[in-house]
Write a protein that holds these residues in place. Structure first.
Motif, short mmCIF file in Angstrom:
data_model
loop_
_atom_site.label_atom_id
_atom_site.label_comp_id
_atom_site.label_asym_id
_atom_site.label_seq_id
_atom_site.Cartn_x
_atom_site.Cartn_y
_atom_site.Cartn_z
N UNK A 85 29.81 -7.09 -4.85
CA UNK A 85 28.57 -6.52 -4.33
C UNK A 85 27.75 -7.53 -3.53
N UNK A 86 28.20 -8.78 -3.54
CA UNK A 86 27.52 -9.80 -2.74
C UNK A 86 28.37 -10.13 -1.53
N UNK A 87 27.78 -9.95 -0.37
CA UNK A 87 28.49 -10.32 0.85
C UNK A 87 28.70 -11.83 0.82
N UNK A 88 29.88 -12.25 1.18
CA UNK A 88 30.13 -13.68 1.33
C UNK A 88 29.86 -14.49 0.08
N UNK A 89 30.24 -13.95 -1.11
CA UNK A 89 30.09 -14.77 -2.30
C UNK A 89 31.02 -15.97 -2.20
N UNK A 90 30.65 -17.03 -2.89
CA UNK A 90 31.39 -18.27 -2.71
C UNK A 90 32.12 -18.68 -3.97
N UNK A 91 33.17 -19.47 -3.78
CA UNK A 91 33.92 -19.97 -4.92
C UNK A 91 33.28 -21.24 -5.45
N UNK A 92 33.01 -21.24 -6.74
CA UNK A 92 32.39 -22.43 -7.35
C UNK A 92 33.30 -23.65 -7.18
N UNK A 93 34.62 -23.41 -7.15
CA UNK A 93 35.55 -24.53 -7.03
C UNK A 93 35.43 -25.25 -5.68
N UNK A 94 34.86 -24.57 -4.69
CA UNK A 94 34.66 -25.22 -3.38
C UNK A 94 33.40 -26.08 -3.42
N UNK A 95 32.42 -25.61 -4.16
CA UNK A 95 31.13 -26.31 -4.25
C UNK A 95 31.19 -27.46 -5.24
N UNK A 96 31.97 -27.25 -6.32
CA UNK A 96 32.03 -28.22 -7.41
C UNK A 96 33.25 -29.12 -7.27
N UNK A 97 33.05 -30.33 -6.77
CA UNK A 97 34.16 -31.26 -6.54
C UNK A 97 34.82 -31.69 -7.84
#
Ligand code: ATP
Ligand code: MG
Length: 225
Positions: free
Chosen positions: A206-218
């Motif tokens: 339901x969120x456009x363009x939700x992001x993967x935490x694994x990309x943000x969290x090194x």
């Protein structure tokens, strides 16, 4: 509204090994922006939200909320900033068991900028469909109803930033949709930013363009978690 720089947190495992759980070089959220992060169980989502809210102290890095640096404050300052700016829907609700539904929401407001406003607390509880449960204690409610109290409490202060940790995890599909729609609608009304974490594809979709935490969290990339 929210700016994160080089935020890290590690824990010591029962074997005595230090394990890095969160390592977020950069993350921002604009005023009024609504974002969802997808992350598997154990990926550090709750830890990340606790760091943002100042419930947990970071090892290093900066969290700035509406111009105020959470990570530069002591415990009392963090409590104050949280009460003034933040609404937090806890994964485990954290309702006060000795207090009624209405009291839980009113008490949550009493530390915030609006003060204890019973009429507004009732209004928000009515919006989450609990107008007929105001005098019940948390243990007299279903899990899904308790979750809706947690949602009401987080929104009642009209916070500038809402953090939501699996806010629909215990709800059936219909209630999940309704609760999420309500959170988003209230955030829009208040001009609040929303950061939601989940592993539920139905919610994330339901969120456009939700992001993967694994990309943000090194930390996840390095540990291969
Ligand atoms: N206080 C602590 N001491 C040691 N390890 C911890 C502590 N808190 C969390 N961890 C570890 O950090 C990792 C991430 O936990 P966290 O609760 O942030 O995950 P999560 O993404 O929210 O998972 P879930 O989707 O199941 O809620 C886990 O491996 C957990 O064991
Ligand atoms: Mg969690």
């Amino acid at each position: 509204m929210l700016a994160i720089a080089d935020l890290t947190k590690s824990f010591v495992s029962p074997e005595g090994e230090r394990v890095e759980i969160v390592n977020v070089p950069s993350f921002t959220l604009a005023a009024g922006e609504q974002a969802a992060l997808r992350g598997e169980s154990g990926s550090g989502k709750t830890t990340f939200l606790h760091l943002i809210a100042g419930i947990l102290a970071a090892d290093s890095g900066r969290v700035t909320i509406d111009g105020a640096e959470m990570t530069a404050l002591g415990e009392a300052g963090r409590d104050r900033l949280r009460a003034e700016k933040l609404g937090y829907v806890f994964q485990t609700f954290n309702l006060l068991q000795g207090f009624t539904v209405l009291e839980n929401v009113v008490l949550g407001m009493s530390f915030g900028p609006r003060g204890a406003d019973r009429a507004h607390a009732k209004e928000v509880l009515e919006r989450v469909g609990l107008g007929h449960r105001l005098d019940h204690f948390p243990r007299q409610l279903s899990t899904g109803q308790q979750q809706r109290v947690a949602v009401a409490r987080a929104l009642a202060n009209r916070p500038k930033l809402v953090l939501a940790d699996e806010p629909t995890g215990n709800l059936d599909r219909k209630h999940s949709r309704d609760a999420l729609a309500l959170i988003r609608e209230v955030c829009r009304e208040n001009g609040a930013a929303l950061l939601l974490v989940s592993h539920d594809e139905e919610v994330l979709g339901q969120f456009e363009g939700h992001r993967d935490f694994s990309v943000i969290n090194a930390a996840l990339k390095e540990a291969g978690r």
